[in-house]
Design a protein around this motif. Structure first.
Motif, short mmCIF file in Angstrom:
data_model
loop_
_atom_site.label_atom_id
_atom_site.label_comp_id
_atom_site.label_asym_id
_atom_site.label_seq_id
_atom_site.Cartn_x
_atom_site.Cartn_y
_atom_site.Cartn_z
N TRP A 321 0.82 -1.22 0.00
CA TRP A 321 0.00 0.00 0.00
C TRP A 321 0.85 1.27 0.00
CZ3 TRP A 321 0.95 2.98 4.24
CH2 TRP A 321 1.40 2.35 5.39
N LEU A 324 1.59 2.59 -3.75
CA LEU A 324 0.49 3.02 -4.63
C LEU A 324 0.73 4.46 -5.08
CD1 LEU A 324 -2.56 1.63 -2.63
CD2 LEU A 324 -1.57 0.68 -4.71
N ALA A 325 0.27 4.77 -6.30
CA ALA A 325 0.44 6.13 -6.82
C ALA A 325 -0.51 7.08 -6.11
CB ALA A 325 0.15 6.13 -8.31
N VAL A 327 -3.31 9.98 -5.52
CA VAL A 327 -4.57 10.33 -6.20
C VAL A 327 -4.81 11.82 -5.97
CG1 VAL A 327 -5.59 8.03 -6.03
CG2 VAL A 327 -5.89 9.63 -4.15
N GLN A 329 -7.26 13.58 -5.03
CA GLN A 329 -8.03 14.00 -3.85
C GLN A 329 -7.16 14.19 -2.61
OE1 GLN A 329 -8.81 11.53 -5.87
NE2 GLN A 329 -10.84 12.00 -6.69
N GLU A 330 -5.98 13.60 -2.63
CA GLU A 330 -5.12 13.73 -1.45
C GLU A 330 -4.75 15.19 -1.18
OE1 GLU A 330 -2.58 9.76 -2.44
OE2 GLU A 330 -1.59 11.43 -1.47
N GLN A 332 -6.41 17.64 -0.95
CA GLN A 332 -7.33 18.35 -0.06
C GLN A 332 -6.86 18.32 1.39
OE1 GLN A 332 -11.48 17.23 -0.61
NE2 GLN A 332 -11.01 16.48 -2.65
N PHE A 333 -6.01 17.38 1.71
CA PHE A 333 -5.55 17.26 3.10
C PHE A 333 -4.32 18.13 3.33
CE2 PHE A 333 -6.94 12.65 2.38
CZ PHE A 333 -8.26 13.01 2.53
N ALA B 65 -12.65 15.04 2.83
CA ALA B 65 -12.41 15.18 1.39
C ALA B 65 -13.65 14.76 0.59
CB ALA B 65 -11.23 14.31 0.99
N GLU B 66 -13.54 14.90 -0.71
CA GLU B 66 -14.62 14.49 -1.60
C GLU B 66 -14.00 13.77 -2.79
OE1 GLU B 66 -17.88 17.02 -3.86
OE2 GLU B 66 -18.07 17.21 -1.69
N ILE B 67 -14.51 12.59 -3.06
CA ILE B 67 -13.99 11.82 -4.19
C ILE B 67 -15.13 11.55 -5.15
CG2 ILE B 67 -12.92 9.65 -4.89
CD1 ILE B 67 -11.64 9.50 -2.17
N LEU B 134 -2.47 -3.30 5.67
CA LEU B 134 -3.34 -2.21 6.07
C LEU B 134 -2.54 -0.91 6.11
CD1 LEU B 134 -6.31 -2.37 7.23
CD2 LEU B 134 -5.26 -2.26 9.48
N PRO B 135 -3.08 0.19 5.57
CA PRO B 135 -2.36 1.46 5.72
C PRO B 135 -2.21 1.79 7.21
CG PRO B 135 -4.11 1.68 4.10
CD PRO B 135 -4.30 0.36 4.76
N TYR B 136 -0.99 1.91 7.64
CA TYR B 136 -0.81 2.30 9.04
C TYR B 136 0.48 3.09 9.18
CZ TYR B 136 2.92 -0.79 10.76
OH TYR B 136 4.12 -1.38 11.03
N TYR B 181 -3.24 13.34 8.58
CA TYR B 181 -3.27 13.52 7.13
C TYR B 181 -2.46 12.46 6.41
CZ TYR B 181 -5.36 18.02 8.17
OH TYR B 181 -6.19 18.98 8.61
N CYS B 184 -4.65 9.48 6.40
CA CYS B 184 -5.82 9.67 5.54
C CYS B 184 -5.43 9.56 4.06
CB CYS B 184 -6.46 11.03 5.79
SG CYS B 184 -7.36 11.11 7.34
N ARG B 185 -4.29 10.12 3.73
CA ARG B 185 -3.82 10.05 2.34
C ARG B 185 -3.63 8.60 1.91
NH1 ARG B 185 0.39 15.08 2.28
NH2 ARG B 185 -1.05 16.57 1.40
N HIS B 186 -2.99 7.86 2.76
CA HIS B 186 -2.74 6.46 2.40
C HIS B 186 -4.04 5.66 2.34
CE1 HIS B 186 1.58 6.26 2.03
NE2 HIS B 186 1.71 7.04 3.10
N ILE B 188 -7.05 6.89 1.60
CA ILE B 188 -7.76 7.29 0.38
C ILE B 188 -7.10 6.64 -0.84
CG2 ILE B 188 -8.10 9.29 -1.17
CD1 ILE B 188 -10.08 9.28 1.06
N ARG B 189 -5.77 6.66 -0.86
CA ARG B 189 -5.03 6.06 -1.96
C ARG B 189 -5.37 4.57 -2.09
NH1 ARG B 189 1.30 7.36 -1.69
NH2 ARG B 189 0.54 9.44 -1.24
N ASP B 190 -5.38 3.92 -0.96
CA ASP B 190 -5.70 2.49 -0.92
C ASP B 190 -7.14 2.24 -1.38
OD1 ASP B 190 -4.98 -0.23 -0.14
OD2 ASP B 190 -6.42 0.02 1.47
N VAL B 192 -9.12 4.23 -3.27
CA VAL B 192 -9.32 4.53 -4.69
C VAL B 192 -8.76 3.42 -5.56
CG1 VAL B 192 -8.62 6.10 -6.55
CG2 VAL B 192 -9.41 7.03 -4.38
N HIS B 193 -7.57 2.97 -5.24
CA HIS B 193 -6.97 1.92 -6.06
C HIS B 193 -7.72 0.60 -5.91
CE1 HIS B 193 -3.62 4.77 -6.29
NE2 HIS B 193 -3.32 4.14 -7.41
#
Lengths: 337, 198
Positions: A321, A324-325, A327, A329-330, A332-333, B65-67, B134-136, B181, B184-186, B188-190, B192-193
């Motif tokens: 994980w 991963l590339a 995205v 939306q990131e 926004q944080f 956020a909004e996706i 898991l993103p951690y 943050y 949260c980024r990780h 969201i990334r996880d 979305v993918h």
């Protein structure tokens, strides 16, 4: 708080089901006994005559009934001892008699087949003259009540009520906290609530540390894993029985031989002669037997900062994980304080 | 596992703050709750003893956020750090989308940090989830206190996979948002993918 009506209704239904369960046991027991009695060859005599033969009048007219009554009281008493409630004890009394009767019939069946005799004759004999069989049947019935049916009676057929809390229990007080003992944050603790840290026990004297099985002893050269200076009081803390040998106020230079990976305790191989030098007290000739190499556990805080940081370098493979590339939306944080 | 509500166009994610007792998990959430502005946040629910030990868990919902027209809401949870409450910890971990492991930087808490990390791995295994799946991220908290271990040693001890780590002083807010943050980024990334691969 008032319970919702649905709960009350459900509990009432549960009670009915319990009553039905108890009633079913009694009714089925009586029906089974009746059917078994009907199966007895009557030899041309009416049913009540056969029944009379089961309770022979030997000495006094009331003796058989008294014997059955005593037996019932015996089974009732046994069940009372287990259940400590009247209803299960009553069931136990009846169940005991049924078991006892079935056992007697079993004996009679076996004996009648073996000796080619009439079943009813043998049954009457087992019930009357052959006291040994009767006593054996009573013992078996007692065992049955105490063993296979024990849990059934102990639970009281689920009729036992939960023990209500005693009047002296003050529940709010029971769960109250002593506010005087509360740890509050202070400036001395960096704003965190303070607490007492429980120190773990270092290797006690009586429990000798042994090296791991896969451990290969490093060659006795300098700087195997670095040389560290440890206050002797730390060593004394770990091996209290050496207190008489060491001067706690001095600092010893010891060779860190081995660090157990991923453990907060480092384990070192302590070579006394190399370590202490002139820091030893006068031991009055006891050095030879006590100055043996031994394993010692040290808290990392005592050595980590004194050895090369490369020792703690671990090759890491980032998890999937992390690769991963990004995205869009990131982005926004971005809010920071 | 994140849940998607198509009717209200919401994606709900669960983030859990894990760590040994008194390491600052609740302090993290309290700071976020008190200082998060310009974003939608709900009320913080905290079940704690008067001694400020988390009894069950803390919960703070935030919207970040909004996706693709879907609002992403994060539910922040903490677990009770005390060894006694493992069943509660395991329960709170169920269905989590990301974990912040809050480590206490003090030398004397090293063993508790390790035990808590092992406990985290063990409890996740109970849900057939591996920690590295898991993103951690790891937060090294209490950096302002004296007698703390250097970060490189904490990394050696706790960061087995080289996941992102953040130094923090939770009562002052240092590193608190960065921790949130980053995770949260990780997440969201996880997320979305994962949905793209379906």
């Amino acid at each position: 708080m008032a319970r919702p009506p649905q709960t009350v209704k459900r509990e009432a239904m549960f009670g009915i089901l319990q009553g039905f369960q108890l009633g079913t046991i009694l009714v089925v027991g009586v029906i089974v006994s009746f059917i078994l009695l009907r199966m007895i060859p009557i030899d041309g005599q009416p049913m009540n005559a056969t029944l009379n033969r089961l309770f022979p009048i030997t000495l006094f007219p009331w003796l058989p009934a008294t014997l059955w009554g005593i037996e019932f009281l015996l089974y009732f008493g046994i069940t009372w001892m287990i259940a400590a409630e009247a209803l299960p004890a009553l069931i136990g009394g009846v169940l005991g008699l049924i078991i006892r009767l079935l056992v007697s019939m079993g004996f009679s069946l076996v004996l009648s087949i073996k000796d080619h005799l009439s079943f009813s004759d043998v049954l009457a004999d087992v019930q009357g003259a052959s006291w040994a069989y009767r006593a054996l049947a009573i013992v078996i019935a007692c065992i049955a009540l105490n063993w296979p049916f024990y849990s059934l009676f102990a639970e009281g057929f689920s009729t036992k009520k939960a023990t209500s809390p005693g009047k002296t229990v003050d529940r709010p007080k029971q769960f109250a906290f002593d506010t005087a003992k509360i740890n509050r944050p202070s400036s001395a603790t960096g704003g965190y609530p303070s607490r007492t840290i429980v120190k773990d026990e270092l290797a006690p004297t009586t429990r000798q540390l042994t090296p791991p099985q896969e451990f290969v002893m490093p060659k006795p050269i300098d700087s195997v894993h670095g040389t560290v200076n440890i206050p002797l009081k730390v060593l004394v803390e770990s091996i209290p029985d050496l207190e008489h040998l060491l001067a706690p106020e001095t600092v010893a230079k010891i060779r860190l031989a081995f660090i157990v990976p991923q453990l907060s305790h480092g384990t070192i191989w302590l070579t006394w002669a190399q370590v202490f030098g002139d820091t030893l007290k006068n031991t009055h000739g006891r050095l030879d037997e006590e100055m043996q190499d031994r394993w010692l556990r040290l808290r990392p805080k005592h050595y980590v900062l004194q050895v090369p940081a490369e020792l703690f370098t671990v090759h890491r493979v980032p998890p999937p994980w992390m690769r991963l590339a990004e995205v869009p939306q990131e982005q926004q944080f971005t809010v920071e304080v | 596992m994140a849940s998607i509500n198509y009717a209200s166009k919401e994606i709900n994610c669960k983030l859990v703050y894990y760590g040994p007792g008194m390491c600052g998990k609740t302090t993290n959430l309290q700071f976020i709750h008190q200082n998060l502005t310009g974003m939608k946040r709900g009320e913080m629910v905290s079940l704690a003893t008067p001694g400020e030990r988390t009894l069950y868990f803390d919960f703070l919902p935030i919207e970040l956020a909004e996706i693709n027209g879907f609002k992403v809401k994060f539910g922040l949870y903490t677990v009770p750090g005390q060894v006694l409450y493992n069943a509660t910890r395991k329960l709170v971990l169920r269905g989590t989308d990301g974990v912040v492991f809050v480590a206490d930087s003090q030398w004397d808490i090293m063993e508790e940090n390790l035990a808590s990390l092992e406990n985290l791995k063990e409890n996740l295994t109970g849900y057939n989830v591996r920690l590295d799946d898991l993103p951690y991220i790891i937060q090294y908290n209490k950096r302002d206190l004296p007698d703390v271990a250097p970060v490189w040693y904490l990394e050696y001890l706790l960061n087995t996979w080289g996941v992102p780590s953040v130094e923090a002083v939770a009562p002052q807010g240092a590193g608190v948002y960065k921790t949130l943050y980053t995770l949260c980024r990780h997440v969201i990334r996880d997320l979305v993918h994962r949905f793209e691969s379906l």
